[in-house]
Design an enzyme around this catalytic site. Structure first.
Site: not given
Ligand code: SAH
Ligand code: SF4
Length: 341
Positions: A93, A106, A113, A117, A120, A335
């Site tokens: 996406e 984006c 991934c 985290c 996420c 995000c």
């Molecule tokens: N893997 C990379 C880039 C993709 S994630 C990274 O982690 O930086 C892009 C951003 O979305 C990251 O800063 C992450 O902390 C944020 N993010 C992930 N899940 C989210 C959520 N549920 N609400 C708001 N931001 C979120």
């Molecule tokens: Fe992966 Fe989501 Fe963590 Fe970014 S925030 S490293 S996309 S698990």
């Protein structure tokens, strides 16, 4: 027979290597770049200033398939999510985010991934594979065609996946996005966001700079950060911030620290007070990202007042802090909500 390479996986040097092997001049590589990335043609036959012989050689040895969105969802706030099927039936996406005079794209760098985290959704889905250079740049090409006559102004590598875990392909894709005779994204218009992989941040700093750097920080102490982001065990805050201190910055450039703010987890006054101290010595700005909730995860977004109070504490310490508007939540394009269909 050897599988044909996708010509969009090749950077300028590699394209020159290819045209030289055919006994052709180097400027043919530039012409090919112009056709693919400026005129965005979809076949070698359209490259009318190349000889028929060269077009046939290219056709026989390479391919140039493009990404095409299979689905488009439009949010009530104007952002759009494009779903791209890949040749192995995986899907990714890409999100278009219009904001005043900007149109930001984006892009994803991996299918899924590995970093898991806790907050996420992409992280919950697990990892399938890296995207190739052509699949990363292909999102830009297809999206630029989709938004025509508008023009994309900014690219963020913040979609699915961790760009620094797919460093070679992400770097080559950013190099190609920057070509003056192609898509022409200046380095100031491309931002790469990382979970905090220290050796790869150092590598990115060593090469002529391709992009701006953003770090997903999300906590002000190691216990909290490790509970949210398992990678913090390998690269704890001190090491991550040291890597940021030595990262070479252009004059006036700053590193963006993304801070996804979650109720009762990292939104306390103590957190807000610790953050400016932690970032001392780094030219930094903070993006506060109000958490985007999903039913399957236990985290909650703090109240508006709490988020504003958190921001005020940072501002009082002269730390630039903006609250990032959430976009595309109603179509799961915000995000951390991308799952790949
Ligand atoms: N893997 C990379 C880039 C993709 S994630 C990274 O982690 O930086 C892009 C951003 O979305 C990251 O800063 C992450 O902390 C944020 N993010 C992930 N899940 C989210 C959520 N549920 N609400 C708001 N931001 C979120
Ligand atoms: Fe992966 Fe989501 Fe963590 Fe970014 S925030 S490293 S996309 S698990």
């Amino acid at each position: 027979m050897e599988a044909k390479v996708n010509i969009k996986n090749l950077n300028r040097e590699e394209l020159k290597g290819l045209t030289r092997r055919f006994g052709k001049e180097d400027y043919r590589a530039q012409q090919i770049i112009q056709w693919i990335y400026r005129h965005r043609v979809n076949s070698f036959q359209e490259m009318t200033n190349l000889s028929k012989e060269l077009r046939e050689l290219l056709e026989r040895t390479t391919r140039m398939d493009s990404l095409l969105p299979a689905e488009v969802e439009t949010s009530c706030d104007g952002s759009q999510k494009l779903l791209f099927p890949l040749e192995d039936h995986e899907t990714i996406e890409t999100v278009l985010i219009p904001d005043r005079d900007r149109l930001t794209l984006c892009v994803s760098t991996q299918v899924g991934c590995k970093f898991g985290c806790r907050f996420c959704l992409t992280g919950q889905k697990g990892f399938s594979r890296d995207l190739s250079t052509s699949e990363i740049v292909g999102q830009v090409l297809a999206s630029q065609s989709f938004v025509r006559p508008m023009t994309l102004t900014n690219i963020v590598l913040m979609g699915m996946g961790e760009p620094l875990a797919n460093l070679e392909n992400a770097m080559k894709a950013m190099e190609i996005m920057g070509y003056n005779d192609g898509l022409r994204f200046s380095k100031r218009k491309i931002t790469l966001s990382t979970v905090g992989l220290v050796p790869e941040i150092d590598r990115l700093g060593q090469i002529p700079r391709l992009c701006r750097l953003a770090i997903s920080l999300n906590a002000t102490d190691n216990v909290t950060r490790t509970s949210l982001m398992p990678i913090n065990q390998e690269y704890p805050l001190e090491e991550l911030l040291e890597a940021c201190r030595r990262f070479p910055l252009a004059p006036r450039e700053r590193i963006t620290f993304e801070y996804v703010i979650m109720q009762g987890i990292n939104d306390s006054d103590e957190d807000a007070k610790r953050l400016p101290t932690m970032l001392r010595g780094i030219r930094a700005k903070v993006n506060l990202i109000p958490y985007n909730e999903s039913p399957s995860l236990p985290f909650r977004r703090p109240s508006e007042e709490r988020i504003l109070a958190f921001q005020q504490t940072l501002l009082k310490k002269n730390l630039t802090a903006i609250i990032r508007k959430s976009r595309g939540e109603d179509i799961s394009a915000a995000c951390g909500q991308l799952r790949g269909g």
